[in-house]
Motif scaffolding. Sequence first.
Motif, PDB file in Angstrom:
ATOM      1  N   LEU A 259       0.848  -1.187   0.000  1.00 49.49           N
ATOM      2  CA  LEU A 259       0.000   0.000   0.000  1.00 49.49           C
ATOM      3  C   LEU A 259       0.886   1.241   0.000  1.00 49.49           C
ATOM      4  O   LEU A 259       1.986   1.217   0.554  1.00 49.49           O
ATOM      5  CB  LEU A 259      -0.892   0.032   1.249  1.00 49.49           C
ATOM      6  CG  LEU A 259      -1.936  -1.071   1.402  1.00 49.49           C
ATOM      7  CD1 LEU A 259      -2.492  -1.037   2.817  1.00 49.49           C
ATOM      8  CD2 LEU A 259      -3.057  -0.879   0.409  1.00 49.49           C
ATOM      9  N   ASP A 260       0.402   2.313  -0.614  1.00 47.79           N
ATOM     10  CA  ASP A 260       1.149   3.559  -0.514  1.00 47.79           C
ATOM     11  C   ASP A 260       1.061   4.073   0.922  1.00 47.79           C
ATOM     12  O   ASP A 260       0.189   3.677   1.694  1.00 47.79           O
ATOM     13  CB  ASP A 260       0.608   4.602  -1.497  1.00 47.79           C
ATOM     14  CG  ASP A 260      -0.792   5.071  -1.141  1.00 47.79           C
ATOM     15  OD1 ASP A 260      -0.909   6.104  -0.482  1.00 47.79           O
ATOM     16  OD2 ASP A 260      -1.760   4.375  -1.512  1.00 47.79           O
ATOM     17  N   PHE A 261       1.977   4.969   1.293  1.00 47.50           N
ATOM     18  CA  PHE A 261       2.139   5.364   2.690  1.00 47.50           C
ATOM     19  C   PHE A 261       0.869   5.973   3.270  1.00 47.50           C
ATOM     20  O   PHE A 261       0.457   5.638   4.391  1.00 47.50           O
ATOM     21  CB  PHE A 261       3.296   6.357   2.828  1.00 47.50           C
ATOM     22  CG  PHE A 261       3.566   6.754   4.246  1.00 47.50           C
ATOM     23  CD1 PHE A 261       4.227   5.905   5.107  1.00 47.50           C
ATOM     24  CD2 PHE A 261       3.141   7.989   4.728  1.00 47.50           C
ATOM     25  CE1 PHE A 261       4.477   6.265   6.425  1.00 47.50           C
ATOM     26  CE2 PHE A 261       3.381   8.356   6.043  1.00 47.50           C
ATOM     27  CZ  PHE A 261       4.053   7.491   6.891  1.00 47.50           C
ATOM     28  N   LEU A 262       0.207   6.863   2.544  1.00 48.92           N
ATOM     29  CA  LEU A 262      -0.982   7.530   3.069  1.00 48.92           C
ATOM     30  C   LEU A 262      -2.050   6.512   3.433  1.00 48.92           C
ATOM     31  O   LEU A 262      -2.597   6.539   4.542  1.00 48.92           O
ATOM     32  CB  LEU A 262      -1.525   8.526   2.044  1.00 48.92           C
ATOM     33  CG  LEU A 262      -2.805   9.258   2.466  1.00 48.92           C
ATOM     34  CD1 LEU A 262      -2.486  10.297   3.535  1.00 48.92           C
ATOM     35  CD2 LEU A 262      -3.481   9.918   1.272  1.00 48.92           C
ATOM     36  N   ARG A 263      -2.355   5.624   2.511  1.00 48.20           N
ATOM     37  CA  ARG A 263      -3.431   4.657   2.766  1.00 48.20           C
ATOM     38  C   ARG A 263      -3.017   3.598   3.782  1.00 48.20           C
ATOM     39  O   ARG A 263      -3.853   3.116   4.549  1.00 48.20           O
ATOM     40  CB  ARG A 263      -3.864   4.027   1.437  1.00 48.20           C
ATOM     41  CG  ARG A 263      -4.661   5.009   0.594  1.00 48.20           C
ATOM     42  CD  ARG A 263      -4.680   4.665  -0.882  1.00 48.20           C
ATOM     43  NE  ARG A 263      -5.418   5.709  -1.616  1.00 48.20           N
ATOM     44  CZ  ARG A 263      -4.900   6.879  -1.954  1.00 48.20           C
ATOM     45  NH1 ARG A 263      -3.636   7.167  -1.655  1.00 48.20           N
ATOM     46  NH2 ARG A 263      -5.634   7.784  -2.594  1.00 48.20           N
ATOM     47  N   ARG A 264      -1.751   3.220   3.782  1.00 49.04           N
ATOM     48  CA  ARG A 264      -1.285   2.241   4.758  1.00 49.04           C
ATOM     49  C   ARG A 264      -1.495   2.744   6.185  1.00 49.04           C
ATOM     50  O   ARG A 264      -1.817   1.965   7.090  1.00 49.04           O
ATOM     51  CB  ARG A 264       0.196   1.936   4.519  1.00 49.04           C
ATOM     52  CG  ARG A 264       0.761   0.880   5.467  1.00 49.04           C
ATOM     53  CD  ARG A 264       2.100   0.359   5.008  1.00 49.04           C
ATOM     54  NE  ARG A 264       3.166   1.337   5.204  1.00 49.04           N
ATOM     55  CZ  ARG A 264       3.885   1.862   4.235  1.00 49.04           C
ATOM     56  NH1 ARG A 264       3.638   1.539   2.979  1.00 49.04           N
ATOM     57  NH2 ARG A 264       4.849   2.725   4.509  1.00 49.04           N
ATOM     58  N   GLN A 265      -1.336   4.039   6.400  1.00 49.22           N
ATOM     59  CA  GLN A 265      -1.477   4.588   7.742  1.00 49.22           C
ATOM     60  C   GLN A 265      -2.914   4.972   8.076  1.00 49.22           C
ATOM     61  O   GLN A 265      -3.375   4.757   9.191  1.00 49.22           O
ATOM     62  CB  GLN A 265      -0.550   5.802   7.912  1.00 49.22           C
ATOM     63  CG  GLN A 265       0.923   5.523   7.641  1.00 49.22           C
ATOM     64  CD  GLN A 265       1.507   4.467   8.553  1.00 49.22           C
ATOM     65  OE1 GLN A 265       0.977   4.176   9.620  1.00 49.22           O
ATOM     66  NE2 GLN A 265       2.613   3.876   8.131  1.00 49.22           N
ATOM     67  N   VAL A 266      -3.645   5.543   7.109  1.00 48.21           N
ATOM     68  CA  VAL A 266      -4.995   6.046   7.390  1.00 48.21           C
ATOM     69  C   VAL A 266      -6.014   4.914   7.475  1.00 48.21           C
ATOM     70  O   VAL A 266      -6.844   4.882   8.389  1.00 48.21           O
ATOM     71  CB  VAL A 266      -5.434   7.069   6.315  1.00 48.21           C
ATOM     72  CG1 VAL A 266      -6.882   7.498   6.541  1.00 48.21           C
ATOM     73  CG2 VAL A 266      -4.509   8.286   6.347  1.00 48.21           C
TER      74      VAL A 266
END
Length: 372
Positions: A259-266
């Motif tokens: 996953l890209d960083f934004l979606r991996r965290q959110v």
Amino acid sequence: MTDRALATRARPAAPNSDFTDLARMVKAAGLMRRRYGYYWTKLVALPMLLAGAIALFVWIGDTWWQMFTAVAFAVIFTQIAFLGHDAAHRQIFRSGRWNDWISLVLGDLIIGMSYGWWQHKHTRHHANPNQIGVDPDIDLPVIAVTPDRAQRRRAGLVRWTMAHQGAFFFPILLLEGLSLHASSVRRVLVRERVARRPVEIAFLAIRFLGYLALVFLVLSPDKAVVFLAIQLGLFGFYMGASFAPNHKGMPLVPKGARLDFLRRQVLMSRNIRGNRLLDTVMGGLNYQIEHHLFPSMPRPHLREAARIIAAYCADRGVPYTQTGLWESYAIVVRHINRVGLGERDPFDCPLVQQRAYLSVEQGAPTDRTPEA
């Protein structure tokens, strides 16, 4: 259509640029600047409060009224632990060395929690929250939060407990304080490399022996044991209840998924709505999405950052989850009950879930929506 195909269709055209744009907005708003006044106030006030509690403990003497003092110690230790968490994430000082030493003093010397153990465990969690086989926070010794954990062969008592784990979740948190101390001791004694091992061993020894000596010198053995049980139990419960709502019950990520960083965290994090009192009580952990996106953001900026990030995610169709505190606990208990009772697939792939969310937003029919 396969899950992989759905995930590909759900992925935005240029996901890697999403976080870059957001980071520019956050920095332009001044939300990454240091808050020395805020943190120096806490760095002075909390140790003074602890010193006052120790003086009160000695002054009251050998009486059962000290059990109320045990509650105060549990709260003070937890608040100091939150401050150590901020230092470990480089939120307090620009200097990494200063942050490290504050973490060592607050964690090892005052709380009795190894900074090296925290780094070893917590860094992996931040890099891959809720990812199976990678995130240590979903690989718990008793509570199962993934189907694979629930289906492992276990001894009779543990297996029965796991099948009823929803009912036992909060009582088990009373043992978390003891577990944190034990894990810290194990970590500094392992053969693998531990930075500043002699310092950690010395600080932990001073903390444990000094604290036990103080308690048993002031209190008779029976009162001392009850005092320690209350203090350790409430400390563990407070810590566990502050961290539990953040990710448990949110989507789990298959081990090989990317996953890209934004979606991996959110997508794998949950915020807790509340006022500034709740911000203090939970040590800023109620802004888990913001904390995971910007771990070094000073705690006082998280509330303002949440408004910016929530709007940004809404513009890009990224589900941004926030609930009330009690609702979050209900979600956690429901999730672990489902896992413990043997449901094979209690989660959705995050990108598939996002596609369902987008379909709802666009008015398309769907039979799956993300859990709020």
